[in-house]
Design a protein around this motif. Sequence first.
Motif, PDB file in Angstrom:
ATOM      1  N   LYS A  19      41.968 -40.389 -17.978  1.00 30.83           N
ATOM      2  CA  LYS A  19      41.127 -40.628 -16.812  1.00 30.83           C
ATOM      3  C   LYS A  19      41.649 -41.842 -16.062  1.00 30.83           C
ATOM      4  O   LYS A  19      41.677 -42.950 -16.589  1.00 30.83           O
ATOM      5  N   PHE A  20      42.083 -41.633 -14.820  1.00 34.82           N
ATOM      6  CA  PHE A  20      42.572 -42.701 -13.968  1.00 34.82           C
ATOM      7  C   PHE A  20      41.499 -43.080 -12.952  1.00 34.82           C
ATOM      8  O   PHE A  20      40.869 -42.203 -12.334  1.00 34.82           O
ATOM      9  N   THR A  21      41.293 -44.367 -12.750  1.00 34.88           N
ATOM     10  CA  THR A  21      40.321 -44.838 -11.766  1.00 34.88           C
ATOM     11  C   THR A  21      40.915 -45.987 -10.957  1.00 34.88           C
ATOM     12  O   THR A  21      41.722 -46.776 -11.457  1.00 34.88           O
ATOM     13  N   ALA A  22      40.507 -46.074  -9.700  1.00 32.53           N
ATOM     14  CA  ALA A  22      40.890 -47.181  -8.815  1.00 32.53           C
ATOM     15  C   ALA A  22      39.765 -47.404  -7.822  1.00 32.53           C
ATOM     16  O   ALA A  22      39.177 -46.437  -7.321  1.00 32.53           O
ATOM     17  N   ASP A  23      39.440 -48.661  -7.548  1.00 33.04           N
ATOM     18  CA  ASP A  23      38.349 -49.003  -6.637  1.00 33.04           C
ATOM     19  C   ASP A  23      38.821 -50.029  -5.623  1.00 33.04           C
ATOM     20  O   ASP A  23      39.604 -50.927  -5.941  1.00 33.04           O
ATOM     21  N   PHE A  24      38.324 -49.885  -4.398  1.00 30.83           N
ATOM     22  CA  PHE A  24      38.595 -50.845  -3.334  1.00 30.83           C
ATOM     23  C   PHE A  24      37.266 -51.350  -2.806  1.00 30.83           C
ATOM     24  O   PHE A  24      36.380 -50.564  -2.459  1.00 30.83           O
ATOM     25  N   ALA A  25      37.107 -52.667  -2.746  1.00 28.48           N
ATOM     26  CA  ALA A  25      35.872 -53.263  -2.250  1.00 28.48           C
ATOM     27  C   ALA A  25      36.217 -54.294  -1.194  1.00 28.48           C
ATOM     28  O   ALA A  25      36.924 -55.267  -1.476  1.00 28.48           O
ATOM     29  N   GLY A  26      35.723 -54.089   0.023  1.00 23.01           N
ATOM     30  CA  GLY A  26      35.949 -55.027   1.110  1.00 23.01           C
ATOM     31  C   GLY A  26      34.667 -55.744   1.495  1.00 23.01           C
ATOM     32  O   GLY A  26      33.556 -55.258   1.220  1.00 23.01           O
ATOM     33  N   SER A  27      34.810 -56.885   2.148  1.00 26.07           N
ATOM     34  CA  SER A  27      33.639 -57.669   2.536  1.00 26.07           C
ATOM     35  C   SER A  27      33.043 -57.208   3.855  1.00 26.07           C
ATOM     36  O   SER A  27      31.947 -57.627   4.224  1.00 26.07           O
ATOM     37  N   SER A  28      33.742 -56.335   4.591  1.00 29.98           N
ATOM     38  CA  SER A  28      33.218 -55.822   5.860  1.00 29.98           C
ATOM     39  C   SER A  28      32.669 -54.417   5.655  1.00 29.98           C
ATOM     40  O   SER A  28      32.773 -53.834   4.580  1.00 29.98           O
ATOM     41  N   SER A  29      32.083 -53.889   6.709  1.00 32.38           N
ATOM     42  CA  SER A  29      31.521 -52.540   6.636  1.00 32.38           C
ATOM     43  C   SER A  29      32.448 -51.495   7.232  1.00 32.38           C
ATOM     44  O   SER A  29      32.021 -50.363   7.478  1.00 32.38           O
ATOM     45  N   ALA A  67      40.902 -40.595  -1.506  1.00 30.30           N
ATOM     46  CA  ALA A  67      39.848 -41.412  -2.096  1.00 30.30           C
ATOM     47  C   ALA A  67      38.499 -41.039  -1.485  1.00 30.30           C
ATOM     48  O   ALA A  67      38.416 -40.546  -0.361  1.00 30.30           O
ATOM     49  N   ARG A  68      37.443 -41.309  -2.226  1.00 28.42           N
ATOM     50  CA  ARG A  68      36.085 -41.051  -1.759  1.00 28.42           C
ATOM     51  C   ARG A  68      35.431 -42.361  -1.324  1.00 28.42           C
ATOM     52  O   ARG A  68      35.697 -43.424  -1.901  1.00 28.42           O
ATOM     53  N   GLY A  69      34.596 -42.269  -0.295  1.00 29.78           N
ATOM     54  CA  GLY A  69      33.882 -43.449   0.156  1.00 29.78           C
ATOM     55  C   GLY A  69      32.954 -43.973  -0.927  1.00 29.78           C
ATOM     56  O   GLY A  69      32.351 -43.204  -1.692  1.00 29.78           O
ATOM     57  N   ASN A  70      32.844 -45.297  -0.966  1.00 28.00           N
ATOM     58  CA  ASN A  70      32.021 -45.919  -2.010  1.00 28.00           C
ATOM     59  C   ASN A  70      31.193 -47.044  -1.390  1.00 28.00           C
ATOM     60  O   ASN A  70      31.346 -48.213  -1.725  1.00 28.00           O
ATOM     61  N   GLY A  71      30.359 -46.678  -0.418  1.00 28.19           N
ATOM     62  CA  GLY A  71      29.546 -47.660   0.259  1.00 28.19           C
ATOM     63  C   GLY A  71      30.304 -48.324   1.386  1.00 28.19           C
ATOM     64  O   GLY A  71      31.500 -48.070   1.604  1.00 28.19           O
ATOM     65  N   PRO A  72      29.654 -49.226   2.162  1.00 23.36           N
ATOM     66  CA  PRO A  72      30.313 -49.920   3.280  1.00 23.36           C
ATOM     67  C   PRO A  72      31.508 -50.748   2.799  1.00 23.36           C
ATOM     68  O   PRO A  72      31.408 -51.545   1.884  1.00 23.36           O
ATOM     69  N   GLY A  73      32.656 -50.517   3.433  1.00 21.70           N
ATOM     70  CA  GLY A  73      33.860 -51.281   3.106  1.00 21.70           C
ATOM     71  C   GLY A  73      34.450 -50.953   1.754  1.00 21.70           C
ATOM     72  O   GLY A  73      35.265 -51.742   1.238  1.00 21.70           O
ATOM     73  N   GLY A  74      34.117 -49.832   1.156  1.00 22.96           N
ATOM     74  CA  GLY A  74      34.629 -49.523  -0.174  1.00 22.96           C
ATOM     75  C   GLY A  74      35.079 -48.080  -0.307  1.00 22.96           C
ATOM     76  O   GLY A  74      34.725 -47.212   0.482  1.00 22.96           O
ATOM     77  N   ALA A  75      35.908 -47.824  -1.309  1.00 25.51           N
ATOM     78  CA  ALA A  75      36.384 -46.474  -1.634  1.00 25.51           C
ATOM     79  C   ALA A  75      36.825 -46.475  -3.083  1.00 25.51           C
ATOM     80  O   ALA A  75      37.108 -47.532  -3.667  1.00 25.51           O
TER      81      ALA A  75
END
Length: 302
Positions: A19-29, A67-75
């Motif tokens: 199972k491979f996972t990767a997350d991106f979290a930004g401070s903007s929307s 990638a799938r969206g993961n809230g504002p500024g994230g995927a």
Amino acid sequence: WLEEGGLYSTRLTDYIEVKFTADFAGSSSDAVLGTYKITGIVEGYQEIKDDRKVIYERKFPIKGGKARGNGPGGASVSEVVSVKLEPYKQVAEEAETILGATCARRFYVLFEGDFTSDTAYGKAEERFSLPLQIPIPKQDGFYEIAKPEAFTKTGQLTSEKEVAVTAGPVRILLIAIWTALALALVIWARFFTRKPDEDEAYLMQWKELIRKYGSRMVQLKQVDKKWEENGEAVSDMDNLVMISEELHRPVCYGLNESGLPQWGLLYVPDGEKGYVLCLKEPAATTLVVDEKEESSIRDGCR
């Protein structure tokens, strides 16, 4: 079903689930996009003095996507793949059969991709890559899989803005002073400098000859004026020095009371004759007056 972190038998392994996972979290929307791909890679290599030389390489795409969206500024990316070892083991054996030689081999699954986001400060792009090595031994036995550690990358975007600054009174005054000084320097250079006169130019010419050719020149106490009459005239100093070197004789000269060449003559002797260069001496200035003017001059000097 075997849990991770143990030793496994090649005969008892049907496939390996990863199972491979990767997350991106930004401070903007701002919206974040991302792509990824998973590739199986088989390599044959040889170790030479701590340097790995790849002999053959085969790549096999396993899966890919967005990638799938993961809230504002994230995927995020989350993908499970099942890896059967036997096909990759056969690829390595076929390559060695074609090469007619065996070498060390390795197989790894490469998970890579990128996240991108268009923000008010510019385009943000973050790439990721994670290899998972899975042994494919030549003989049946036991193996283990070292689970890669999770890693985190952080970054930031900065913007540049040009701001026009109005010059204040002090700045304007300083600019005016510098401008006036520069203008004064130009005027001084234009009106208060002059070219050297004939005497000064002759002295500068002589100093330059001494500086350049002094090691080939000899000063004599007496100079014969007949040098100019009997010598073969030479056009310039370079030719005179060339003749001096060919004859292995020095360039001779004498000095007058002013410390300049007597009659402007430079001479290279060669038997009864020689070679001479006559420098152009400044013309002598003569004052001519009649008796009446001379009398007036004497009366004025009493």
